[in-house]
Enzyme design. Structure first.
Site, mmCIF file in Angstrom:
data_model
loop_
_atom_site.group_PDB
_atom_site.id
_atom_site.type_symbol
_atom_site.label_atom_id
_atom_site.label_comp_id
_atom_site.label_asym_id
_atom_site.label_seq_id
_atom_site.Cartn_x
_atom_site.Cartn_y
_atom_site.Cartn_z
ATOM 1 N N LYS A 48 0.845 -1.202 0.000
ATOM 2 C CA LYS A 48 0.000 0.000 0.000
ATOM 3 C C LYS A 48 0.878 1.247 0.000
ATOM 4 C CE LYS A 48 -3.784 -2.403 2.295
ATOM 5 N NZ LYS A 48 -4.489 -2.744 3.548
ATOM 6 N N GLN A 92 -4.521 -1.295 9.601
ATOM 7 C CA GLN A 92 -4.452 -2.643 9.047
ATOM 8 C C GLN A 92 -5.042 -3.644 10.042
ATOM 9 O OE1 GLN A 92 -3.510 -3.402 5.929
ATOM 10 N NE2 GLN A 92 -3.895 -5.557 6.241
ATOM 11 N N ASP A 115 -11.155 3.078 4.245
ATOM 12 C CA ASP A 115 -11.531 1.663 4.191
ATOM 13 C C ASP A 115 -13.058 1.493 4.138
ATOM 14 O OD1 ASP A 115 -9.699 -0.448 4.009
ATOM 15 O OD2 ASP A 115 -8.996 -0.145 6.060
HETATM 16 N N1 GUN Z 1 -6.945 -6.678 6.345
HETATM 17 C C1 GUN Z 1 -7.335 -7.454 5.317
HETATM 18 N N2 GUN Z 1 -7.978 -6.696 4.389
HETATM 19 C C2 GUN Z 1 -7.983 -5.436 4.843
HETATM 20 C C3 GUN Z 1 -8.486 -4.206 4.326
HETATM 21 O O1 GUN Z 1 -9.073 -4.118 3.252
HETATM 22 N N3 GUN Z 1 -8.287 -3.122 5.101
HETATM 23 C C4 GUN Z 1 -7.659 -3.197 6.293
HETATM 24 N N4 GUN Z 1 -7.529 -2.078 6.995
HETATM 25 N N5 GUN Z 1 -7.186 -4.303 6.809
HETATM 26 C C5 GUN Z 1 -7.341 -5.423 6.079
#
Ligand code: GUN
Length: 277
Positions: A48, A92, A115
């Site tokens: 990311k 995350q 998100d």
């Molecule tokens: N962990 C697995 N997928 C995601 C996601 O799309 N966003 C976040 N913040 N954590 C994750």
């Protein structure tokens, strides 16, 4: 062949965003918070961060130790909520078990919740009014549109009912005019549901759960799973080799849904940036 190239679709989106960002007065800012040392999460966060930098964003990666107190995390989010250089905040998941993930998510300003997990944004998604939609399901909708797959009037089955994937995915498909069934771990006969579906989306975290005979000829199959086997290889939640013979389209793992999630994260950060002006 009928393999849906998420990597290629995502690359185009990222290039378009990078070009658009060059015209902005300031770079869009994304803060990513990682708590603990989960190796898979570390890889996702790194990807990311790289995508942000490549698109010309301001990227702030905040790493916290496994034993970080919840209060400290909430204070950090408060600072980011008030920081005008930051448009998006991503925590995350999963978080260590001593932290209440829901409390943390609810602390993020809904305007910076790129998100789309805050209850305000999920509530809006349920009403088909959301500006910030969860990245993986939204990325899947982009991918379906880009291969010309019309959702309206289709029978859609979502396997898995997680907050990150299954539930928002079902809402996305519903919002697009699909007829949606959601299977969970208690579903009596999930194969009987998927076998009748035009579009199947699977996000459960069980390697190759969905077998060849779960899917009808000509269906579109989207695999959200990323499972590492003991031999180090990555496989999805569907049996790719068995299903690619009969599906009209299927996403590979890796190179399918994963890159779309990251491209969508950039899209959402740009949306939050524009809203902040
Ligand atoms: N962990 C697995 N997928 C995601 C996601 O799309 N966003 C976040 N913040 N954590 C994750």
């Amino acid at each position: 062949m009928n393999i849906i190239d998420g990597k290629k679709i995502a690359k185009q989106i990222r290039e378009d965003i990078a070009n658009e960002v060059k015209t902005f007065e300031r770079p869009p800012g994304l803060a990513v918070l990682l708590v603990g040392e989960d190796p898979a999460s570390a890889v996702y966060v790194r990807n990311k961060e790289l995508a942000c930098i490549e698109a010309g964003f301001f990227s702030d990666k905040i790493m916290k130790s496994e034993n970080t107190a919840q209060e400290e995390l909430l204070d950090e989010i408060e600072r980011l909520n008030n920081n005008p250089r930051i448009d998006g905040i991503l925590v995350q998941l999963p978080l260590p078990s001593h932290i209440d993930a829901n409390k943390v998510i609810e602390h993020i300003s809904p305007d910076k919740d790129i998100d789309g997990f805050h209850s305000e944004n999920i509530g809006k998604l349920a009403q088909n009014k959301s500006n910030l939609r969860p990245c993986t399901p939204k990325g899947i909708m982009t991918m379906l549109a880009s291969i010309g797959c019309e959702v309206r009037g289709k029978d859609c089955v979502v396997v898995g009912a997680s907050n990150i994937v299954g539930r928002p995915m079902a809402l996305e498909l519903l919002n697009a005019g699909g007829t949606v069934t959601i299977c969970n771990s208690k579903t009596k006969d999930p194969a009987e549901k998927t076998r009748n579906a035009d579009i199947v989306v699977v996000g459960v975290g069980i390697p190759k759960l969905v077998k060849g005979d779960w899917i009808k000829d000509g269906a579109i199959v989207i695999d959200v799973g990323i499972n590492r086997l003991d031999d180090g290889s990555l496989v999805g939640d569907v049996d790719f080799d068995a299903i690619k013979q009969k599906a009209a389209g299927i996403t590979p793992v890796p190179g399918g849904v994963g890159p779309m999630t990251i491209a969508t994260l950039l899209e959402n950060t740009v949306i939050a940036y524009k809203e902040s002006l």
